[in-house]
Write a protein that holds these residues in place. Structure first.
Motif, PDB file in Angstrom:
ATOM      1  N   CYS A 187       0.416  10.607  -0.681  1.00 60.43           N
ATOM      2  CA  CYS A 187       1.417   9.915  -1.489  1.00 60.43           C
ATOM      3  C   CYS A 187       1.061   8.437  -1.593  1.00 60.43           C
ATOM      4  O   CYS A 187       1.105   7.709  -0.588  1.00 60.43           O
ATOM      5  N   PRO A 188       0.699   7.934  -2.786  1.00 58.17           N
ATOM      6  CA  PRO A 188       0.349   6.510  -2.939  1.00 58.17           C
ATOM      7  C   PRO A 188       1.526   5.579  -2.690  1.00 58.17           C
ATOM      8  O   PRO A 188       1.333   4.415  -2.335  1.00 58.17           O
TER       9      PRO A 188
ATOM     10  N   CYS B 200       4.232   5.909  -0.363  1.00 56.53           N
ATOM     11  CA  CYS B 200       4.608   5.660   1.031  1.00 56.53           C
ATOM     12  C   CYS B 200       3.480   5.965   2.008  1.00 56.53           C
ATOM     13  O   CYS B 200       3.689   5.943   3.225  1.00 56.53           O
ATOM     14  N   GLU B 201       2.290   6.303   1.472  1.00 48.83           N
ATOM     15  CA  GLU B 201       1.108   6.572   2.290  1.00 48.83           C
ATOM     16  C   GLU B 201       1.246   7.814   3.171  1.00 48.83           C
ATOM     17  O   GLU B 201       0.508   7.972   4.144  1.00 48.83           O
ATOM     18  N   HIS B 202       2.194   8.674   2.828  1.00 53.10           N
ATOM     19  CA  HIS B 202       2.347   9.915   3.600  1.00 53.10           C
ATOM     20  C   HIS B 202       1.230  10.890   3.224  1.00 53.10           C
ATOM     21  O   HIS B 202       0.883  11.041   2.053  1.00 53.10           O
ATOM     22  N   THR B 203       0.675  11.563   4.221  1.00 47.74           N
ATOM     23  CA  THR B 203      -0.394  12.541   3.996  1.00 47.74           C
ATOM     24  C   THR B 203      -0.002  13.872   4.647  1.00 47.74           C
ATOM     25  O   THR B 203       0.545  13.884   5.759  1.00 47.74           O
ATOM     26  N   GLN B 204      -0.262  14.957   3.962  1.00 40.95           N
ATOM     27  CA  GLN B 204       0.028  16.268   4.530  1.00 40.95           C
ATOM     28  C   GLN B 204      -0.985  17.293   4.025  1.00 40.95           C
ATOM     29  O   GLN B 204      -1.671  17.064   3.021  1.00 40.95           O
ATOM     30  N   ILE B 205      -1.071  18.388   4.738  1.00 38.76           N
ATOM     31  CA  ILE B 205      -1.968  19.482   4.356  1.00 38.76           C
ATOM     32  C   ILE B 205      -1.126  20.646   3.849  1.00 38.76           C
ATOM     33  O   ILE B 205      -0.151  21.049   4.497  1.00 38.76           O
ATOM     34  N   ALA B 206      -1.476  21.169   2.695  1.00 42.21           N
ATOM     35  CA  ALA B 206      -0.800  22.337   2.122  1.00 42.21           C
ATOM     36  C   ALA B 206      -1.797  23.495   2.090  1.00 42.21           C
ATOM     37  O   ALA B 206      -2.817  23.417   1.401  1.00 42.21           O
ATOM     38  N   TYR B 207      -1.502  24.539   2.859  1.00 48.90           N
ATOM     39  CA  TYR B 207      -2.396  25.697   2.901  1.00 48.90           C
ATOM     40  C   TYR B 207      -2.011  26.709   1.825  1.00 48.90           C
ATOM     41  O   TYR B 207      -0.856  26.791   1.400  1.00 48.90           O
TER      42      TYR B 207
ATOM     43  N   CYS C  11       8.945  12.710   1.742  1.00 52.19           N
ATOM     44  CA  CYS C  11       9.528  11.487   2.317  1.00 52.19           C
ATOM     45  C   CYS C  11      10.231  10.624   1.270  1.00 52.19           C
ATOM     46  O   CYS C  11      11.361  10.197   1.467  1.00 52.19           O
ATOM     47  N   CYS C  12       9.531  10.378   0.132  1.00 52.49           N
ATOM     48  CA  CYS C  12      10.089   9.464  -0.858  1.00 52.49           C
ATOM     49  C   CYS C  12      10.309  10.104  -2.225  1.00 52.49           C
ATOM     50  O   CYS C  12      10.896   9.470  -3.112  1.00 52.49           O
ATOM     51  N   GLY C  13       9.821  11.310  -2.440  1.00 50.45           N
ATOM     52  CA  GLY C  13      10.034  11.984  -3.713  1.00 50.45           C
ATOM     53  C   GLY C  13       9.038  11.626  -4.799  1.00 50.45           C
ATOM     54  O   GLY C  13       9.153  12.107  -5.931  1.00 50.45           O
ATOM     55  N   ALA C  14       8.060  10.805  -4.488  1.00 49.86           N
ATOM     56  CA  ALA C  14       7.059  10.424  -5.484  1.00 49.86           C
ATOM     57  C   ALA C  14       6.009  11.530  -5.632  1.00 49.86           C
ATOM     58  O   ALA C  14       5.911  12.443  -4.807  1.00 49.86           O
ATOM     59  N   ALA C  15       5.220  11.428  -6.697  1.00 51.80           N
ATOM     60  CA  ALA C  15       4.169  12.412  -6.931  1.00 51.80           C
ATOM     61  C   ALA C  15       3.042  12.233  -5.928  1.00 51.80           C
ATOM     62  O   ALA C  15       2.630  11.114  -5.626  1.00 51.80           O
ATOM     63  N   MET C  16       2.541  13.334  -5.421  1.00 48.51           N
ATOM     64  CA  MET C  16       1.424  13.307  -4.489  1.00 48.51           C
ATOM     65  C   MET C  16       0.164  13.748  -5.216  1.00 48.51           C
ATOM     66  O   MET C  16       0.215  14.509  -6.186  1.00 48.51           O
ATOM     67  N   ILE C  17      -0.959  13.251  -4.748  1.00 45.13           N
ATOM     68  CA  ILE C  17      -2.235  13.597  -5.364  1.00 45.13           C
ATOM     69  C   ILE C  17      -3.104  14.350  -4.367  1.00 45.13           C
ATOM     70  O   ILE C  17      -2.972  14.191  -3.149  1.00 45.13           O
ATOM     71  N   VAL C  18      -3.972  15.204  -4.895  1.00 48.06           N
ATOM     72  CA  VAL C  18      -4.885  15.962  -4.058  1.00 48.06           C
ATOM     73  C   VAL C  18      -6.106  15.101  -3.756  1.00 48.06           C
ATOM     74  O   VAL C  18      -6.808  14.659  -4.670  1.00 48.06           O
ATOM     75  N   THR C  19      -6.355  14.865  -2.485  1.00 47.14           N
ATOM     76  CA  THR C  19      -7.490  14.026  -2.098  1.00 47.14           C
ATOM     77  C   THR C  19      -8.658  14.832  -1.541  1.00 47.14           C
ATOM     78  O   THR C  19      -9.764  14.318  -1.451  1.00 47.14           O
ATOM     79  N   ASP C  20      -8.388  16.059  -1.148  1.00 46.33           N
ATOM     80  CA  ASP C  20      -9.469  16.871  -0.600  1.00 46.33           C
ATOM     81  C   ASP C  20      -9.095  18.342  -0.713  1.00 46.33           C
ATOM     82  O   ASP C  20      -7.918  18.709  -0.698  1.00 46.33           O
ATOM     83  N   VAL C  21     -10.098  19.197  -0.852  1.00 47.48           N
ATOM     84  CA  VAL C  21      -9.900  20.641  -0.929  1.00 47.48           C
ATOM     85  C   VAL C  21     -10.495  21.280   0.318  1.00 47.48           C
ATOM     86  O   VAL C  21     -11.638  20.991   0.693  1.00 47.48           O
TER      87      VAL C  21
END
Length: 396
Positions: free
Chosen positions: A53-54, A56-63, A371-381
């Protein structure tokens, strides 16, 4: 939605391998695939992607999901996609809920002949409705029906039955007018039951003559022709259950019902109560008592819980949702257009995304930050852990 504290996958993780080893040679490939899919669903085994998330800088993994139709975690999104496709097919008429159920002795044989006998159940139930609906003594119309096959009871016992959604009326036999049923009454269930009791054994007898049936376990004594015919004749003498519920309260209620039934699996994760070293407990409903006292808790050993769950694995390629009559795939659009013309209604509109309607050029984000509801981007596969299969060896 928060993750349930206990899932079917947890039972498979803890005891699935032991169950496979203890039942080696008695487990089908389809059942093994279901177990593997549920165990690995939304885990690193199937791969995934890293989201950032640009804002709030939140990062997560989605399997990734396994997308198996028997997986309790994968059916919600599949149901939404299916419902979106069905919204434009509803008519502004009363809809009825009908249920056709096999007798217990026939259900036991059906377990060994799932593809043949489940398919026959759907066809016989549809033929029953279409024949009685077309009879001028009743409606004299061409009906349309959507059937959903369920093979379980609330306690995960083997209980094959079909749920049908039927509009309260249909096109006249000449196709020139819409004929509605009486308010609050669809078709006489006793007449439906009698015809269903005749059609299903006829189809079963035909399947037997074509050597399509297999006999194992308690069904072995009826393998020969004379015992089988005597057994089948006995089934024609008992009551066959056909049930018709009161009409739904409008098209939206039909959709709400369909969302609960079309992509349901044998047991949802939300029904699991507890698991210890020996047993699994889950909630179920006893429909033989009054509604306010139906809730029960059942406790099974791990082996029995897994066995009960895998009883309901369908044959590969089997279609559990089918449409007949006016809503059959081949003539659905033409028939529904004609029905709307006679009912003088328009095609219902489906709520579109702002992106699709042209009101905004801002795309709807595929992934939203928790966390903030903003759009998240895919940074890695993240690649799945399964390696591609090698080509089969060619033996000279």
């Amino acid at each position: 939605m928060p993750r349930p504290t206990l899932e079917v996958a947890d039972v498979f993780h803890a005891h699935g391998q032991h169950w496979r080893e203890s039942h080696a040679g008695h487990v089908s490939l389809a059942q093994l695939k279901v177990m593997s899919g549920i165990e690995h669903c939304r885990s690193e085994v199937l791969g995934g992607h890293v989201l950032h998330c640009p804002a709030c800088e939140h990062t997560q993994i989605a399997y990734n999901s396994c997308r198996n139709r028997h997986c309790p975690k994968c059916q919600a999104s599949a149901a939404k996609r299916w419902l979106a496709a069905r919204q434009t097919e509803l008519l502004p008429v009363d809809y009825y809920h009908v249920v056709f159920t096999l007798t217990q002795p026939i259900s036991e044989l059906a377990y060994y002949n799932k593809s043949v006998m489940y398919g026959l159940l759907l066809k016989a139930a549809a033929k029953t409705l279409l024949m009685i609906g077309a009879d001028t003594k009743h409606l004299g119309t061409r009906l349309g029906v959507t059937f959903v096959l369920h093979t379980w009871g609330s306690a995960m016992t083997h209980h094959p039955h079909v749920h049908g959604i039927v509009p309260g009326g249909g096109l006249s036999l000449d196709g020139e007018k819409w004929v509605s049923c009486k308010a609050g009454f669809f078709l006489p269930v006793r007449v439906l039951s009698r015809l269903f009791r005749r059609l299903y054994p006829e189809g079963l007898h035909e399947a037997y003559e074509q050597n399509k049936l297999l006999f194992f376990g308690d069904c072995l004594p009826i393998k020969e022709e004379i015992p089988f015919l005597a057994w089948l004749n006995n089934q024609r003498k008992v009551e066959w259950v056909v049930y018709a519920k009161r009409p739904f309260a409008g098209p939206q209620a039909v959709l709400a019902y369909l969302s609960r039934y079309t992509h349901r699996v044998a047991i949802a994760n939300s029904r699991l109560v507890a698991m210890d070293k020996e047993t699994v407990s889950f909630k179920w409903k006893n429909y033989r008592v009054k509604e306010q006292n139906r809730q029960r808790t059942m406790t099974l050993t791990h082996d029995e819980f897994i066995r009960h769950f895998l009883l309901h694995v369908l044959p590969s390629g089997f279609h559990r949702i089918r449409h007949y009559g006016l809503t059959a795939n081949t003539g659905r659009k033409k028939n529904l257009d004609k029905a709307r013309q006679l009912l003088n209604v328009k095609v219902p509109t489906v709520t579109l995304d702002k992106t699709l309607s042209g009101e905004s050029c801002e795309p709807t984000p595929t992934f939203v930050c928790p966390c903030c509801g903003a759009a998240m981007i895919v940074t890695d596969v993240l690649l799945h852990l399964y390696l591609p299969r090698a080509p089969p060896l060619l033996l000279n």
